[in-house]
Scaffold this active site. Structure first.
Site, PDB file in Angstrom:
ATOM      1  N   PRO A   2       0.811  -1.220   0.000  1.00  0.00           N
ATOM      2  CG  PRO A   2      -0.792  -1.578   1.627  1.00  0.00           C
ATOM      3  CD  PRO A   2       0.540  -2.075   1.170  1.00  0.00           C
ATOM      4  CD  GLU A   3       4.723   2.682  -2.517  1.00  0.00           C
ATOM      5  OE1 GLU A   3       4.990   3.818  -2.950  1.00  0.00           O
ATOM      6  OE2 GLU A   3       5.479   1.704  -2.666  1.00  0.00           O
ATOM      7  CE  LYS A  51       3.413   5.453   2.293  1.00  0.00           C
ATOM      8  NZ  LYS A  51       4.607   4.690   2.715  1.00  0.00           N
ATOM      9  CG  ASN A 165      10.938   0.416  -0.197  1.00  0.00           C
ATOM     10  OD1 ASN A 165      11.765   1.299  -0.020  1.00  0.00           O
ATOM     11  ND2 ASN A 165      11.286  -0.842  -0.405  1.00  0.00           N
ATOM     12  NE  ARG A 252      10.431   2.187   4.534  1.00  0.00           N
ATOM     13  CZ  ARG A 252       9.114   1.993   4.592  1.00  0.00           C
ATOM     14  NH1 ARG A 252       8.533   1.239   3.685  1.00  0.00           N
ATOM     15  NH2 ARG A 252       8.382   2.556   5.524  1.00  0.00           N
TER      16      ARG A 252
END
Length: 274
Positions: A2-3, A51, A165, A252
């Site tokens: 999810p972004e 977000k 990311n 990440r």
């Protein structure tokens, strides 16, 4: 993952299914909300903020949720079998006469007064997909810490809200710099392009389920670098590299092309064949 684009689509689906309808089933499966009953109240709207998701409910209440890495809201028609995961992963159920919204693996779920929403999202920078978007403020936020790596800076939701990311890696590739390049090392024109390009990437993906930054529909070719370790760069053919980037508290996976992207990269932690 999810972004901002994913959250925007989730808000659209939730709004279409719930807004204007009265809640007939309410089940919030986190300890502090276990006794809350929202039945009999109408859902007014569902709004994304970076977000974050804000589900506004009649009576001045807002159900605030955040998907983080693997949370999701699924919509089911009345009587339809739920299939978003095992029952123990369900954190929220909001049902109406026609639809049921089920929140799976939600790491953040809280009920606020609508007037107090800023307590949850007031720290966020300009929203790339929101009505408050301000590219000048986003740029000023970015330039305020010239010693910070660009890859870490664009993930900081206090600077601009919505990049995750995947878009971090793709953004740095399109800018032609590695994610470890500090903000202060960027050419002035490159730095000024960061907010605009970030917005362009999210807007291009806000209404489509298959995220792409290349414009290609072929699986495996939709993204330039993310998830493509060891595979040839779509521009130059050099194998894409993978390393971890983070402040130590949360790393990440970060992908980049050592030929197309200029700037510093990690040494031993960079895995050319991984």
């Amino acid at each position: 993952m999810p972004e901002g684009d994913t959250v925007h689509m989730a808000a659209q689906r939730l709004h279409a299914a719930l807004a204007g309808h009265v809640i007939t089933r309410s089940d919030l499966r986190v300890p502090k909300l276990a006794t809350v009953d929202l039945t009999g109240r109408a859902v007014l709207d569902v709004t994304p903020r970076g977000k974050h998701l804000l589900t506004r409910i009649e009576g001045g209440l807002t159900l605030h949720s955040h998907l983080r890495m693997d949370g999701s809201w699924r919509i089911f028609a009345a009587g339809e079998r739920w299939n978003g995961g095992p029952a123990y992963q369900i954190r929220a159920i909001l049902g109406t006469a026609e639809h049921t919204a089920v929140g799976y693996r939600l790491p953040v779920l809280e009920l606020l007064r609508t007037a107090d929403e800023e307590k949850a999202v007031g720290h966020l920078g300009p929203d790339l997909l929101g009505p408050d978007w301000d590219p000048d403020l986003a740029l000023a936020n970015l330039l305020a810490d010239p010693g910070r790596a660009l890859g870490e800076a664009v993930l900081d939701q206090r600077i601009l809200a919505g990049v995750g990311n995947v878009f971090k890696c793709e953004l740095c590739f399109l800018l032609g710099v590695t994610p470890w390049t500090t903000v202060g090392e960027l050419a002035e024109e490159t730095a000024r392009h960061v907010p605009a390009l970030s917005k362009k990437l999210l807007e291009a993906n806000r209404n489509q389920p298959n995220r792409t930054t290349t414009g290609r529909a072929r699986p495996g070719h939709r993204l330039y670098v993310y998830g493509r370790a060891r595979r040839p760069c779509l521009r130059c053919g050099t194998p894409i590299r993978l390393a971890e980037q983070g402040d130590g508290s949360r790393s990440r996976p970060t992908y980049w092309c050592p030929t197309c992207q200029r700037g510093p990269a990690p040494g031993r932690s960079a895995r050319p064949g991984s």
